[in-house]
Design a protein around this motif. Sequence first.
Motif, short mmCIF file in Angstrom:
data_model
loop_
_atom_site.label_atom_id
_atom_site.label_comp_id
_atom_site.label_asym_id
_atom_site.label_seq_id
_atom_site.Cartn_x
_atom_site.Cartn_y
_atom_site.Cartn_z
N THR A 210 33.84 11.18 -19.93
CA THR A 210 33.58 12.10 -18.89
C THR A 210 32.07 12.00 -18.47
N LEU A 211 31.46 12.40 -17.65
CA LEU A 211 29.93 12.79 -16.90
C LEU A 211 29.17 12.21 -18.66
N LYS A 212 29.18 13.08 -19.15
CA LYS A 212 27.96 13.24 -20.30
C LYS A 212 28.09 11.05 -20.90
N GLU A 213 29.06 11.54 -21.33
CA GLU A 213 29.06 9.86 -22.01
C GLU A 213 29.08 9.47 -20.85
N THR A 214 28.94 9.21 -19.99
CA THR A 214 28.92 8.19 -18.92
C THR A 214 27.06 7.73 -19.36
N GLN A 215 26.75 9.32 -18.99
CA GLN A 215 25.14 9.04 -18.84
C GLN A 215 24.63 8.53 -20.07
N ARG A 216 25.48 8.86 -21.50
CA ARG A 216 24.64 8.30 -22.61
C ARG A 216 24.86 6.91 -22.54
N ALA A 217 26.19 6.35 -22.32
CA ALA A 217 26.52 4.93 -21.82
C ALA A 217 25.04 3.87 -21.28
N VAL A 218 24.44 4.91 -20.18
CA VAL A 218 23.03 4.72 -19.14
C VAL A 218 22.60 4.56 -20.34
N CYS B 157 11.19 -0.09 -18.55
CA CYS B 157 11.12 0.81 -19.67
C CYS B 157 10.43 1.32 -18.71
N ASP B 158 9.57 1.27 -17.43
CA ASP B 158 8.97 2.62 -17.03
C ASP B 158 10.31 4.29 -15.91
N TRP B 159 11.11 2.58 -15.46
CA TRP B 159 12.88 3.60 -15.11
C TRP B 159 12.90 4.51 -16.78
N PHE B 160 13.33 3.45 -16.98
CA PHE B 160 14.21 3.82 -18.70
C PHE B 160 13.55 5.47 -18.87
N SER B 161 12.19 5.27 -19.42
CA SER B 161 11.09 6.34 -19.72
C SER B 161 11.56 7.45 -18.73
N TRP B 162 11.57 7.13 -17.33
CA TRP B 162 12.18 8.23 -16.40
C TRP B 162 13.41 9.00 -16.80
N VAL B 163 14.33 8.55 -16.88
CA VAL B 163 15.98 8.36 -17.17
C VAL B 163 15.95 9.37 -17.78
N ARG C 221 19.28 -0.87 -24.61
CA ARG C 221 18.64 -2.44 -24.90
C ARG C 221 18.46 -3.69 -23.83
N MET C 222 18.45 -2.55 -22.59
CA MET C 222 17.69 -3.95 -21.52
C MET C 222 16.82 -3.83 -21.60
N CYS C 223 15.54 -2.78 -22.10
CA CYS C 223 14.59 -2.84 -21.92
C CYS C 223 13.97 -3.58 -23.43
N LYS C 224 14.62 -3.62 -24.43
CA LYS C 224 14.03 -3.69 -25.53
C LYS C 224 14.61 -5.56 -25.39
N ASP C 225 15.27 -6.02 -24.83
CA ASP C 225 15.56 -7.53 -24.21
C ASP C 225 14.71 -7.51 -23.47
N ALA C 226 14.27 -7.02 -22.39
CA ALA C 226 13.90 -7.41 -21.24
C ALA C 226 11.85 -7.81 -22.07
N VAL D 42 19.67 -9.81 -19.60
CA VAL D 42 18.59 -9.50 -19.78
C VAL D 42 19.01 -8.80 -17.58
N ASN D 43 19.06 -10.03 -17.14
CA ASN D 43 19.29 -9.18 -15.34
C ASN D 43 21.62 -9.06 -15.80
N ASN D 44 21.68 -9.30 -16.55
CA ASN D 44 23.77 -9.09 -16.98
C ASN D 44 23.38 -7.11 -17.00
N LEU D 45 22.52 -7.19 -18.30
CA LEU D 45 22.30 -6.00 -18.93
C LEU D 45 21.86 -4.87 -18.02
N CYS D 46 21.11 -5.13 -16.70
CA CYS D 46 20.35 -4.66 -15.53
C CYS D 46 21.49 -3.66 -14.61
#
Length: 573
Positions: A443-451, A477-483, A457-462, A413-417
């Motif tokens: 591309t920027l869009k693809e990078t955002q999708r990767a994020v 999860c709060d960070w993710f919902s904001w993203v 996955r990070m949230c799920k596994d956390a 989880v920490n490494n995914l973070c």
Amino acid sequence: MAPLRQAFHEDEDVCKYLIDNPAESTALKIAGSTIAHLGSGLVANTNILQGRQIFKSKPLIACVDPRLDNICHYCLKGSERVPLAEVPTEQPHPKVCTGCRRARFCSKTCHSKAWKLFHKNECKIIRDSPNLLMSHLALYRLLFWKKGNYISDKVATVLSLLEDHFDEYSDTEAGDVLFEFASSIRNTANPSVALNVVLRLLPAIQINAVKMRQAEKSGSFGIALDLISCAINHSCEPNAFLYVEDGHIIARSIRHIPKGEEVTISYCDPMLPLKSRRGYLNEEYFFNCFCKRCESEKREQKAMLGSTVTALKDLQLIQGMLVQLVNNAVVAANNPGKHKHFENLETVEMNIPTLTRRVIKHGAAWPDHLDPMPLVRNTLAGLYLNKGCHLAAARSSLRGTLMCRYRNTPEWVNNLCTLTQCLAAIAAGSPDDPIFTSGSFLTLKETQRAVRGYGMRMCKDAGAVFGGGSKYTHFLCDWFSWVVKTAEPPRPGTAEFEAVFWEAQKKLLAWADVDLAYCVDPGSSLPEVEDLSKKIGKLRTIGSIENLKAVSDDDVVDDDETDEKGADGGEGA
Ligand SMILES: C[S@@+](CC[C@H](N)C(=O)[O-])C[C@H]1O[C@@H](n2cnc3c(N)ncnc32)[C@H](O)[C@@H]1O
């Protein structure tokens, strides 16, 4: 000759006391261990599902490493920024005690509670002993408490039953050192306790105290003597792990633990290679580890290299050198200007193939999952990230995280973070940046999708590893919902998102030279977040500083609760 120590499981009263002691616990029992020869172990007395809290316990003693300046020595809360946070937590930075200039407390309340409970006795000792070990500090505290009649008979009995490996010290240099320290601590703190009791107590603390870690960090920030944790044996592929939250030691299951199986934790860094783990366990805990993982790694190494002793020795030597290489890089990063050679991370990286080629011959590559490569890559990722080299950090992080064999662990989880952090830092760049337009990366869009994909996955596994209710999971999860709120569709969790994430991931893995077999599935939903929002009765949408404050305020409120049982777990003041 010292009398043979009775094992915990042979004393019914002690077992009952240890099992009843934690503030919260699932059904457990103490029984003869199937792992530790002649000793006891903590055993699941019910089926424990993956990712569940096994117990939550207030340690008898907690000693924070005085070299750290961000942890309160009383409530054990940290003031450091959580990864991915743009602003620091609202937990105040602990202020140093003006007496010893080393212990730190986050509030006057914590300082005065600690003063009454232990610091009034320890302040001068800490001030006058800059190299004081935490196990020595723990011994001082126990002896002072004994003098003040703060140690109940039950606790004294438990302490007398702790594994101490006393016999291993006799006629050794370590035995002489032990004698010197134990006598000196006893003379200062409480000469009325018999010397032979103190002589056993010091190694018992060293062997039974657990390393305290926060959920979001793999390194330890101190030691804690926690009575129920003393009964847990080691495995290099453990089914549980411990961390500290709200001043408590929390034990959580990494996988399903069937009723009757022993609960195990790793006493050492599980990312270390076989020989380093075994060496450490032997030196610090006096046993040879023959767990399933150790044995299967031994077989694997033999199959890889043939069974010639020299080839195996060479491999183990290089594994040790690789660990040393990154350790040196970490030391160099923490002491800028002092070890210039190791500060240059590109040079450090270039040394890796030079070393690995010495054992893996005939042009074959060192398998990337082979220890300590994931540890080396993840450490480099963290160092690159701190230097602001986000692309190099992302490449190391992808290779170190995805190629590690063990998923669903706190390290995963920490490494995914860290990986999400590296990608988020790259995605914060301008769309015209050549990195996004040259075709060499995404591309920027693809990078955002990767994020978003790795973030999901990070949230799920956390949630699975640390639990939906943990502050760390809340934060991620709060960070993710904001993203997600601020991002363009498709939304994570939909089939459309999975398809676009897959395309981005394919490109990313090819860029980082990672086999597609190591890909990550972002998951289709975030049940933990939903559970969480139901539980707290509101959906938090953190994205602003005000909201972040709200989370951190929760952290601060329970100062008084900390005192309910006292930092000594109810046996103290
Ligand atoms: C904290 S104690 C654990 C409880 C201990 N078994 C007892 O009976 O008190 C740590 C000690 O347990 C033993 N131990 C723990 N894990 C072990 C393992 N995997 N194999 C052999 N001995 C182990 C070692 O003697 C070690 O120093």
